[in-house]
Design a protein around this motif. Structure first.
Motif, PDB file in Angstrom:
ATOM      1  N   GLY A   1       0.881  -1.094   0.000  1.00  0.00           N
ATOM      2  CA  GLY A   1       0.129   0.001  -0.032  1.00  0.00           C
ATOM      3  C   GLY A   1       0.903   1.229  -0.214  1.00  0.00           C
ATOM      4  O   GLY A   1       0.473   2.260  -0.630  1.00  0.00           O
ATOM      5  N   ALA A   2       1.960   1.226   0.930  1.00  0.00           N
ATOM      6  CA  ALA A   2       2.877   2.458   0.598  1.00  0.00           C
ATOM      7  C   ALA A   2       3.440   2.671  -0.566  1.00  0.00           C
ATOM      8  O   ALA A   2       3.663   3.758  -1.113  1.00  0.00           O
ATOM      9  CB  ALA A   2       3.758   2.186   2.213  1.00  0.00           C
ATOM     10  N   THR A   3       3.849   1.501  -1.002  1.00  0.00           N
ATOM     11  CA  THR A   3       4.580   1.766  -2.335  1.00  0.00           C
ATOM     12  C   THR A   3       3.466   2.283  -3.496  1.00  0.00           C
ATOM     13  O   THR A   3       3.824   3.093  -4.135  1.00  0.00           O
ATOM     14  CB  THR A   3       4.971   0.413  -2.945  1.00  0.00           C
ATOM     15  OG1 THR A   3       5.817  -0.222  -2.132  1.00  0.00           O
ATOM     16  CG2 THR A   3       5.983   0.366  -4.161  1.00  0.00           C
ATOM     17  N   ALA A   4       2.380   1.721  -3.370  1.00  0.00           N
ATOM     18  CA  ALA A   4       1.038   2.208  -4.338  1.00  0.00           C
ATOM     19  C   ALA A   4       0.979   3.904  -4.125  1.00  0.00           C
ATOM     20  O   ALA A   4       1.026   4.666  -5.108  1.00  0.00           O
ATOM     21  CB  ALA A   4       0.149   1.627  -4.361  1.00  0.00           C
TER      22      ALA A   4
ATOM     23  N   SER B   1       9.965  -2.224 -13.642  1.00  0.00           N
ATOM     24  CA  SER B   1       9.298  -1.505 -12.787  1.00  0.00           C
ATOM     25  C   SER B   1       9.745  -2.105 -11.397  1.00  0.00           C
ATOM     26  O   SER B   1       9.390  -1.062 -10.378  1.00  0.00           O
ATOM     27  CB  SER B   1       7.629  -1.706 -12.657  1.00  0.00           C
ATOM     28  OG  SER B   1       7.461  -1.008 -13.997  1.00  0.00           O
ATOM     29  N   LEU B   2      10.095  -3.035 -11.046  1.00  0.00           N
ATOM     30  CA  LEU B   2      10.692  -3.618  -9.679  1.00  0.00           C
ATOM     31  C   LEU B   2      11.977  -2.676  -9.430  1.00  0.00           C
ATOM     32  O   LEU B   2      12.133  -1.964  -8.173  1.00  0.00           O
ATOM     33  CB  LEU B   2      10.973  -4.861  -9.742  1.00  0.00           C
ATOM     34  CG  LEU B   2      11.478  -5.564  -8.607  1.00  0.00           C
ATOM     35  CD1 LEU B   2      10.489  -5.432  -7.291  1.00  0.00           C
ATOM     36  CD2 LEU B   2      11.965  -7.169  -8.589  1.00  0.00           C
ATOM     37  N   ALA B   3      12.920  -2.284 -10.468  1.00  0.00           N
ATOM     38  CA  ALA B   3      13.840  -1.752 -10.178  1.00  0.00           C
ATOM     39  C   ALA B   3      13.542  -0.060  -9.910  1.00  0.00           C
ATOM     40  O   ALA B   3      13.837   0.480  -8.865  1.00  0.00           O
ATOM     41  CB  ALA B   3      14.932  -1.484 -11.548  1.00  0.00           C
ATOM     42  N   HIS B   4      12.420   0.346 -10.417  1.00  0.00           N
ATOM     43  CA  HIS B   4      11.816   1.752 -10.180  1.00  0.00           C
ATOM     44  C   HIS B   4      11.337   1.752  -8.828  1.00  0.00           C
ATOM     45  O   HIS B   4      11.542   2.792  -8.199  1.00  0.00           O
ATOM     46  CB  HIS B   4      10.882   2.088 -11.273  1.00  0.00           C
ATOM     47  CG  HIS B   4      11.176   2.103 -12.550  1.00  0.00           C
ATOM     48  ND1 HIS B   4      10.585   1.796 -13.783  1.00  0.00           N
ATOM     49  CD2 HIS B   4      12.377   2.376 -13.213  1.00  0.00           C
ATOM     50  CE1 HIS B   4      11.290   2.095 -14.844  1.00  0.00           C
ATOM     51  NE2 HIS B   4      12.435   2.091 -14.391  1.00  0.00           N
ATOM     52  N   ALA B   5      10.556   0.813  -8.425  1.00  0.00           N
ATOM     53  CA  ALA B   5      10.003   0.678  -7.078  1.00  0.00           C
ATOM     54  C   ALA B   5      11.226   0.839  -6.106  1.00  0.00           C
ATOM     55  O   ALA B   5      11.105   1.422  -5.070  1.00  0.00           O
ATOM     56  CB  ALA B   5       9.161  -0.713  -6.894  1.00  0.00           C
TER      57      ALA B   5
ATOM     58  N   LEU C   1       6.482  -4.728  -3.640  1.00  0.00           N
ATOM     59  CA  LEU C   1       7.056  -3.636  -4.426  1.00  0.00           C
ATOM     60  C   LEU C   1       6.506  -3.351  -5.709  1.00  0.00           C
ATOM     61  O   LEU C   1       6.147  -2.208  -6.169  1.00  0.00           O
ATOM     62  CB  LEU C   1       8.723  -3.741  -4.314  1.00  0.00           C
ATOM     63  CG  LEU C   1       9.332  -3.252  -3.018  1.00  0.00           C
ATOM     64  CD1 LEU C   1      10.841  -3.900  -2.905  1.00  0.00           C
ATOM     65  CD2 LEU C   1       9.313  -1.766  -2.663  1.00  0.00           C
ATOM     66  N   LEU C   2       6.756  -4.739  -6.390  1.00  0.00           N
ATOM     67  CA  LEU C   2       6.440  -4.497  -7.737  1.00  0.00           C
ATOM     68  C   LEU C   2       4.841  -4.352  -8.142  1.00  0.00           C
ATOM     69  O   LEU C   2       4.628  -3.438  -8.980  1.00  0.00           O
ATOM     70  CB  LEU C   2       6.917  -5.871  -8.549  1.00  0.00           C
ATOM     71  CG  LEU C   2       6.470  -5.877  -9.959  1.00  0.00           C
ATOM     72  CD1 LEU C   2       7.286  -5.054 -11.035  1.00  0.00           C
ATOM     73  CD2 LEU C   2       6.720  -7.393 -10.676  1.00  0.00           C
TER      74      LEU C   2
END
Lengths: 143, 454
Positions: free
Chosen positions: B29-32, B105-109, B433-434
């Protein structure tokens, strides 16, 4: 044949046993009190059942203990607020053993611990309920 | 601006509206929420309680090496990137498989977390997993974690490490811990050697059963005195230290300064001080980034259901004192977790209690016949119940059995997403994360396309 016998038995219960039971002296809860109260076993009310069901949601994750202000203050014998939902599972006959500790609890101080519980166990209500039930058991024994 | 200590979650007095509403305040949730905030959305995060994130060990599992095991946590030493691809290929239904085209996107997260969440670090995606010690004396592969935990990376360790325990505590026995770690390292082919450093910090009466938070509070009260005791017992035998996972924010640094030696902490098992620190760091990151943080239980507003139409999602929030307010959001990200946090429930049937979203399970025809068919008696086998969840498409939108999105306003992320078994795949944090990043980004984009504020 079996169906006829079943129906006859039901008719006997409805027409003979049930009317007789309503005429004879009542048993039920009063008999329960009479027989078991001195042993510390008291009837379980609908409210008790609600609390028991709510306490059974505890998954022992221990998150609430990290937010328990009285952890450490109450000393040995008290392992944190997660003790309370587990305490509910004890036989009511044993509950008076925990009464001195329960009396020292401050249920209002468990609001934060309650707010972090993933399964929503009502810790404040359980703390009040345990104290109340311990008192009810003690009163029943003395009576 | 810096938010110190614990962040207060507000119980609102009036109706709330948002571009993106995130339900659940754990890692996903925090990542989103952070991803949506970067897109310029007005983000509201609602949390009912803590969940699995507050119980994490402090070491993040992104993707284990396929040949890794507790005895050989490094496996073949493949790169994290290769491990992620391997997992995606092995389980096409896993979020890594569903988002196979979005794996960058995992690297971006990860970059997002490194920028905005204090005290976390990640291994390079081109490098192998790191190896950290747990408080039980086993080894664990990690793709990232709290900085204090990752400092204890054992994959290249050659010098002897002083493992600190407490003489009067049943769980933190320095001698036992050092012996277990020495055995585990030898089996894993690592060179680390461990020297017990048993400190006399806790008293005889209450010491043995103190919870991790209580030990942490005692250390935090006077880190200098604790460092002095560690120095006295270590007596110059070691030049780096590994502490049990009982260090509060900043204490690892204070000990390092006082001891003049590298100090790390082990990954927690069960009740977790590092997990609570991670949750606090996420709360602070959300507050600093400008999310509105609300406490309470959310439910559907009467008259609204998924797929009802193109209007805003209408929900109802019951706050701290039973006060109810309305919540309207252009898009909603569901990050409510799995069984622990109540995102998924089972009462005969598996169900998603908040919005009634369709549940996908690898054993679909049996899902309503009691708990037995959802589990397997072969403990090494797949357990359908753990892979069950809400199936999502490549945009992280929940889909029905035919694969069509249930509602254009809804997105899901984290443990509630079907197809991943956190224990078996060892990729719980990577999945959070992803999926969190993709869901947050798509939810913000969708809200913008539909006109901010609905």
């Amino acid at each position: 044949m079996g169906r006829v016998a079943g129906n006859l038995y039901l008719a006997y219960r409805a027409l003979v046993v049930w009317p007789l039971k309503s005429l004879l002296p009542r048993g039920g809860v009063s008999r329960f009190w009479e027989n078991y109260a001195t042993e510390g076993l008291i009837p379980t009310s609908p409210e008790d059942r609600e609390v028991l069901a709510a306490a059974s949601r505890c998954i022992s994750c221990g998150l609430c203990d990290a937010f328990d202000g009285s952890l450490g203050r109450l000393g040995p014998g008290y392992e944190g607020v997660s003790l309370l939902p587990r305490q509910v599972a004890r036989s009511s006959a044993d509950l008076p053993l925990a009464a001195p500790l329960l009396r020292r609890l401050d249920p209002a101080s468990y609001r934060e611990a309650e707010s972090v519980c993933p399964t929503g166990v009502p810790l404040v209500r359980i703390a009040h309920w345990l104290r109340d039930r311990a008192e009810r058991v003690e009163a029943a024994r003395e009576a | 601006m810096r938010v110190e200590g614990r962040v207060e979650w507000e119980s609102p007095a009036a109706d709330v509206d948002a571009d993106v509403l995130v339900i659940g305040g754990g890692a996903a949730g925090a990542t989103a929420a952070l991803a949506a905030l970067e897109e310029g959305a007005r983000v509201v995060v609602v949390r009912r309680s803590l969940g699995a994130t507050a119980l994490t060990s402090g070491a993040f599992e992104l993707a284990p090496d396929p040949l890794a095991s507790p005895r050989s946590p490094l496996g073949e030493g493949r790169s994290l990137q290769a491990c992620v691809r391997e997992l995606a290929a092995l389980h096409p239904d896993h979020p890594y498989g569903v988002l196979a085209g979005e794996l960058p996107s995992l690297a971006h997260a990860i970059e997002l977390w490194e920028r905005q969440v204090e005290g976390v670090e990640f291994a390079s995606m081109e490098g192998a997993n790191l190896v950290v010690a747990t408080s039980l004396g086993t080894l664990k592969a990690a793709g990232g974690g709290l900085t204090s935990v990752l400092r204890g990376n054992l994959s290249g360790a050659t010098e002897a490490v002083g493992v600190v325990g407490f003489e009067n505590h049943l769980a933190y026995d320095a001698a036992l811990w050092a012996r277990n770690l020495t055995d585990a390292s030898r089996r894993a082919g690592l060179l680390g050697a461990f020297v017990p450093v048993a400190c006399d910090l806790l008293d005889d009466v209450e010491g043995p059963n103190l919870r991790p938070w209580e030990v942490a509070a005692r250390i935090q009260a006077d880190p200098a005195a604790f460092a002095q005791e560690v120095r006295r017992v270590a007596a110059g035998r070691v030049r780096q230290f590994l502490f049990p996972p009982v260090l509060e924010d900043g204490v690892a640094d204070a000990l390092r300064d006082a001891l003049g030696a590298p100090c790390a902490e082990a990954a927690a098992v069960g009740q977790s001080v590092p997990g609570l620190r991670l949750q606090r760091a996420l709360d602070r990151a959300l507050a600093l980034a400008g999310a509105r943080l609300l406490f309470g239980t959310i439910e559907r507003a009467p008259g609204w259901r998924p797929g009802a139409g193109d209007g805003p999602v209408e929900l109802r929030l019951t706050g701290g004192r039973g006060r109810q307010v309305g919540v309207a959001a252009t898009t909603v990200v569901l990050a409510t977790g799995k069984y622990l946090a109540g995102g998924l429930m089972k009462n005969g049937c598996l169900f998603e209690p908040l919005l009634g979203l369709p549940i996908h399970t690898p054993a679909p025809r049996q899902r309503c016949r009691g708990s037995q068919p959802q589990t397997s008696s072969d403990w090494r086998g797949e357990q359908p119940i753990f892979r069950a969840g809400v199936r999502a498409d490549r945009r992280m939108q929940p889909v029905d059995e035919g694969g069509a999105p249930v509602d254009p306003s809804l997105f899901v992320c984290g443990d509630i997403v079907a197809g991943h078994d956190p224990a078996r795949d060892g990729a719980a944090m990577g999945t959070a994360l992803l999926t969190g990043y993709v869901a947050g980004l798509r939810a913000a984009t969708s809200a913008r396309e539909r006109g901010w504020g609905g």
